[in-house]
Design a protein around this motif. Structure first.
Motif, mmCIF file in Angstrom:
data_model
loop_
_atom_site.group_PDB
_atom_site.id
_atom_site.type_symbol
_atom_site.label_atom_id
_atom_site.label_comp_id
_atom_site.label_asym_id
_atom_site.label_seq_id
_atom_site.Cartn_x
_atom_site.Cartn_y
_atom_site.Cartn_z
ATOM 1 N N LEU A 19 3.915 2.648 -0.013
ATOM 2 C CA LEU A 19 2.767 1.931 -0.477
ATOM 3 C C LEU A 19 2.014 1.256 0.683
ATOM 4 C CD1 LEU A 19 4.403 -0.298 -3.407
ATOM 5 C CD2 LEU A 19 2.677 1.299 -3.600
ATOM 6 N N GLN A 20 2.413 0.817 1.784
ATOM 7 C CA GLN A 20 2.004 0.482 2.953
ATOM 8 C C GLN A 20 1.200 1.636 3.468
ATOM 9 O OE1 GLN A 20 5.162 -0.683 5.313
ATOM 10 N NE2 GLN A 20 5.229 -2.952 4.544
ATOM 11 N N GLN A 21 1.628 2.532 3.451
ATOM 12 C CA GLN A 21 0.795 4.054 3.889
ATOM 13 C C GLN A 21 -0.375 3.957 3.111
ATOM 14 O OE1 GLN A 21 1.411 5.653 6.878
ATOM 15 N NE2 GLN A 21 3.222 4.113 6.971
ATOM 16 N N ASN A 22 -0.274 3.996 1.669
ATOM 17 C CA ASN A 22 -1.248 4.184 0.780
ATOM 18 C C ASN A 22 -2.349 3.109 1.197
ATOM 19 O OD1 ASN A 22 -0.428 6.503 -0.422
ATOM 20 N ND2 ASN A 22 0.597 5.435 -2.008
ATOM 21 N N ARG A 27 -7.738 1.883 3.131
ATOM 22 C CA ARG A 27 -8.298 1.092 4.209
ATOM 23 C C ARG A 27 -9.163 2.139 5.262
ATOM 24 N NH1 ARG A 27 -8.423 -0.788 9.092
ATOM 25 N NH2 ARG A 27 -6.358 -0.031 9.582
ATOM 26 N N LEU A 28 -8.463 2.969 5.641
ATOM 27 C CA LEU A 28 -8.961 3.966 6.737
ATOM 28 C C LEU A 28 -10.096 4.832 6.233
ATOM 29 C CD1 LEU A 28 -5.797 5.161 8.742
ATOM 30 C CD2 LEU A 28 -7.346 3.378 9.379
ATOM 31 N N GLN A 29 -9.958 5.172 4.876
ATOM 32 C CA GLN A 29 -10.887 5.812 4.123
ATOM 33 C C GLN A 29 -12.208 5.075 4.096
ATOM 34 O OE1 GLN A 29 -8.980 7.046 0.436
ATOM 35 N NE2 GLN A 29 -8.309 9.218 1.496
#
Length: 137
Positions: A19-22, A27-29
């Motif tokens: 979830l953190q990675q998603n 955010r990065l997208q």
């Protein structure tokens, strides 16, 4: 995080990491989309520049912004890595403490069982001695 570290985590922790990675990817997208929009607007601005020198001056700002974004991304990755390392270390410490407690409990139970067994053996030996005395009379 290495593959062996991931194997040690339970499902809930793995899901939290995912979830953190998603969230981080989303955010990065969004940042990428914003940067692409900025780039598109800068490309329009570059096409409007009257000379090559003016275009070079305008591009310097793009490169500076890109460098700042890259540095921010690298800093963020380092921070996430440190947080994950701390989380893993805490989980490992908790697991070690739990295991040590289980070993202590098992040793205590084994000692108690040994004491009971030893008492029963002593009782049987005493009864056997009593029978030997009776038989020798």
């Amino acid at each position: 995080m290495e593959n062996t570290d991931l194997k040690k985590l339970n499902r809930a922790d793995l899901l939290k990491i995912l979830l953190q990675q998603n969230h981080e990817i989303e955010r990065l997208q969004q940042e990428l989309k914003a940067a692409q929009q900025q780039l598109a607007s800068r490309e329009i601005a570059i096409s409007e520049f009257g000379s090559l020198a003016e275009a070079a001056i305008g591009l310097n700002g793009v490169f500076s912004a890109a460098q700042a974004a890259c540095q921010q991304y690298i800093d963020n990755i380092k921070l996430r890595s440190e947080q994950q390392d701390k989380l893993c270390a805490a989980m490992e410490r908790a697991t070690r403490e739990k295991c040590e407690g289980m070993v202590r409990e098992a040793q205590t139970q084994a000692a108690a069982h040994w004491e009971q067994t030893n008492q029963k053996i002593q009782q049987v030996l005493q009864e056997t001695e009593g029978l030997k005395k009776l038989l020798s009379l």
